[in-house]
Design an enzyme around this catalytic site. Sequence first.
Site, PDB file in Angstrom:
ATOM      1  N   ARG A 378     -30.291  25.141 -15.787  1.00 20.98           N
ATOM      2  CA  ARG A 378     -29.985  23.731 -16.006  1.00 20.98           C
ATOM      3  C   ARG A 378     -31.265  22.938 -16.179  1.00 20.98           C
ATOM      4  O   ARG A 378     -32.253  23.174 -15.482  1.00 20.98           O
ATOM      5  CB  ARG A 378     -29.177  23.172 -14.832  1.00 20.98           C
ATOM      6  N   SER A 467     -22.539  20.544 -15.546  1.00 15.74           N
ATOM      7  CA  SER A 467     -21.663  20.181 -14.444  1.00 15.74           C
ATOM      8  C   SER A 467     -21.621  18.668 -14.237  1.00 15.74           C
ATOM      9  O   SER A 467     -21.233  17.926 -15.129  1.00 15.74           O
ATOM     10  CB  SER A 467     -22.101  20.920 -13.177  1.00 15.74           C
ATOM     11  N   HIS A 468     -22.056  18.203 -13.066  1.00 12.08           N
ATOM     12  CA  HIS A 468     -21.937  16.789 -12.703  1.00 12.08           C
ATOM     13  C   HIS A 468     -23.182  15.976 -13.062  1.00 12.08           C
ATOM     14  O   HIS A 468     -23.228  14.782 -12.792  1.00 12.08           O
ATOM     15  CB  HIS A 468     -21.711  16.678 -11.193  1.00 12.08           C
ATOM     16  N   ASP A 605     -14.850  21.886 -12.098  1.00 11.91           N
ATOM     17  CA  ASP A 605     -14.744  22.809 -10.976  1.00 11.91           C
ATOM     18  C   ASP A 605     -14.829  22.103  -9.615  1.00 11.91           C
ATOM     19  O   ASP A 605     -14.753  22.749  -8.576  1.00 11.91           O
ATOM     20  CB  ASP A 605     -15.794  23.921 -11.065  1.00 11.91           C
ATOM     21  N   ARG A 606     -14.982  20.760  -9.612  1.00 11.68           N
ATOM     22  CA  ARG A 606     -15.008  20.001  -8.358  1.00 11.68           C
ATOM     23  C   ARG A 606     -13.849  18.996  -8.338  1.00 11.68           C
ATOM     24  O   ARG A 606     -13.425  18.501  -9.377  1.00 11.68           O
ATOM     25  CB  ARG A 606     -16.310  19.222  -8.200  1.00 11.68           C
ATOM     26  N   HIS A 688     -16.344  21.819  -4.466  1.00 12.86           N
ATOM     27  CA  HIS A 688     -15.883  23.127  -4.938  1.00 12.86           C
ATOM     28  C   HIS A 688     -14.917  23.719  -3.903  1.00 12.86           C
ATOM     29  O   HIS A 688     -15.286  23.902  -2.738  1.00 12.86           O
ATOM     30  CB  HIS A 688     -17.057  24.082  -5.114  1.00 12.86           C
TER      31      HIS A 688
END
Length: 822
Positions: A378, A467-468, A605-606, A688
């Site tokens: 990332r 992701s976030h 995924d969260r 998660h």
Amino acid sequence: MANRTSKEQRQKQARLARQKLIGALVLGVLVLNGLLGYWLYGILVTDVQDLRLEAAVEAQAEQRAQPLQDYIRELRQRVAALAAEPATAEALQGSTEVRQSAAEAIAARIEHGIAARLIPAGSARVERDHPAPIRFAELDLIRRAERRDNHLPELAKVDQQWQLHVIEPIPPSADEPVEGTLLVTLNDTGWRSLLDAASKSLGRTELHQQIPGSNPLTVYLSGQGEGGAKHSVAIPNSHWRLSFTASPELVAQTRELPTLWLLVLSTTTIGGLLLAWFSGHMIERRQRQSARPIQVPGAARSGGKNADAQDEHGEEEIGMINTLYQNQDILDLDVSDEDEDILALDQAPTKTAAADATQAGQSGPTIPEGIFRSYDIRGLADTEITPELAEHIGRALGSEALDHGETDMVLARDGRTHSPVLAEALRSGIASTGCNVIDLGTVPTPLMYFATHHLSETSSGVMVTASHNPGSYNGFKMIINGVTLADDAVLDVRSRIQRQHYHQGEGETRSHDIITDYIERIFSDVALVGAVSLVIDAGNAVPGVVAPRLFEELGCDVTPLYCDLDGTFPNHDPDPTQEANLQDLIAKVQEVGADLGAALDGDGDRLIVVTPQGRIIWPDQLLMLFARDVLGRNPGADVLFDVKCSRQLNQLVTSYGGRPIMWKTGHSHMKSKMIETGALIGGEYSGHIFIKDRWYGFDDGLYTLARLLEIITLRDQPIDDIFAAFPILPSTPELKIPVQDDQKFALVERLIAEGDFQSGKPSTIDGLRVDFAKGWGLVRASNTSAALTLRFEGETEEALNKIQQLFKRELLKIDSQLQIDF
């Protein structure tokens, strides 16, 4: 003269007919004996050999299990006798020093003993810094013994060595209240030596331990077992089961010689051939009789009339025989060349593997070291995460998949503006290795994980996502052969790129609609028994592609909020763990009168949930509800959570009869630990949730929400009332302290080495967590951003503030320039 010639011809024809008949009879005898031999071989050889091997395997398993049975029985009797001694009960009531002295004396009386403990009822605490540590598993064993519940001996792994715990209540009598327990811990020498003494050449010996509600653990494995036959024996008074699998040597020893079979088959063959010869002889005799003139009174005097009649009769019989047996070429069987081609009798399948082409002498791309993180890749898009790097990552992952026997890999991407370009470069890199690509398009990360379980072609995949993180970031989440890459496995990808260690080939690419498969799978698993009104905030991220459709099909009244895809994230960052990002959702839930609101992160995924009263249900509270649900159907099951979760979660899991296990933060670490422990449920404070009960065990915000709605509709209670029943202590959300990305781990290491936390008990599973009598605090290096992550909890607001200030003081001692806002 003509009659004589005609007679000779008839006799010759008769002989030929008899020869054909005898040949047919012999062939029939041989065919029937072949079939009989095949049938008899199964009965007289194969079945007898199988029974003999089965008996031998069973005997070997029993021989190996019996010493373990005796060992466990005698050990339990020994510990029970020690627990029953008056001196033991007296020492239990004494001071700490008295108990410790008595326990040391007891340990000295136990062969292979490491430690013994006298534990007054209710006083057991975690004690990690000890040769025989007490962790949550041991605490659970102690508490079960205090309740006189199932407290059979248990094995626990400490520093790659197995330790055996044997515990007895004090006093042992079930008629008296428990005053405490005697816990004796032994090394593995005693029981392991019993198994090592058995012959390894005869087969493979395995010893498994299975605590109720958990998957079996292999605690011993020795020998080879390619013989196939297997037998298992449960070890009484333990959680152990011993399995023995035969080796080829044992199979050879139990092989049945085909003596009786040969005798029977020889007898039937000889008898059949004799019968064929006798039948042919009888036919020949009949032919001779039919060929002679029949002697009747006056036959000689009546001339050739009767002889002619006899000749006609013989010709008629010979004609019938010839008619029956002519043109019967019974042995004329052949397989044509064309048949051989069709049946592929002389062909074998061929397989060509892609060559492992190490690109010596070629320089790889520039790789920023910091983007290869603990559980993904990332960094900043366009500067750190570039299409060139993405192509090389694709080559590395495709080569890694091929090395693991995978020929296909799924590829998916989130909704960031740069994700399509990166996904195309990644696809090109994977295909260049000869690995095929199954393109899922723009879908949440859980659907990529689902595809690796659902599709038969592969269990490997890669997701383009950050992701976030804010919109300027991007990256890759990777799974190879069913294992999510983490730590060294992520660094191995970097190493492969640096060495240009790639396969070469031409892989194919095809598209697949995984969304339909995913929704159908959840629809077949989750059933809502009532109507639910729901607000879904997707943060303009990729979950908006799937979530509204999924929950509408489940029967929910869905109000979408920011579910249109926009990779610039114009409304708020796709990070629901920040309270500021939840305010619009709370307002919308209250505006429309919904039953609850759900916030999903940038790749789905969260999950964070909000209630109509505006309460944020943090994931450790959510995990309490799931733990209660799962443990209600699976007593004794493991429940996994990360170091950021509330202490109340640990206590609640224990109270419901589960086994709480605290572990490192990070979806890859948690998934690996889920597999290792066999836990049915796990979760992180960051959102998660991992559900193995009826699902696959990966982190999935969408499925987690579906299961939450199932529980809520079954209970028929408002969500605020449901969560009001769970104990909540004063705590902070995740707090961030900005630091240089290359300094954050060093700062935490210095804090561990130099920090003064008075009477607190430190844990360094992940960063530094210090537990105090009235609360705890945590500092760890974030794996996804340039920051330290902190969290605190206290029994009171005053205790919470004191713990925060203590951590602040110690952090500033390490680096006085830190910007700490509490």
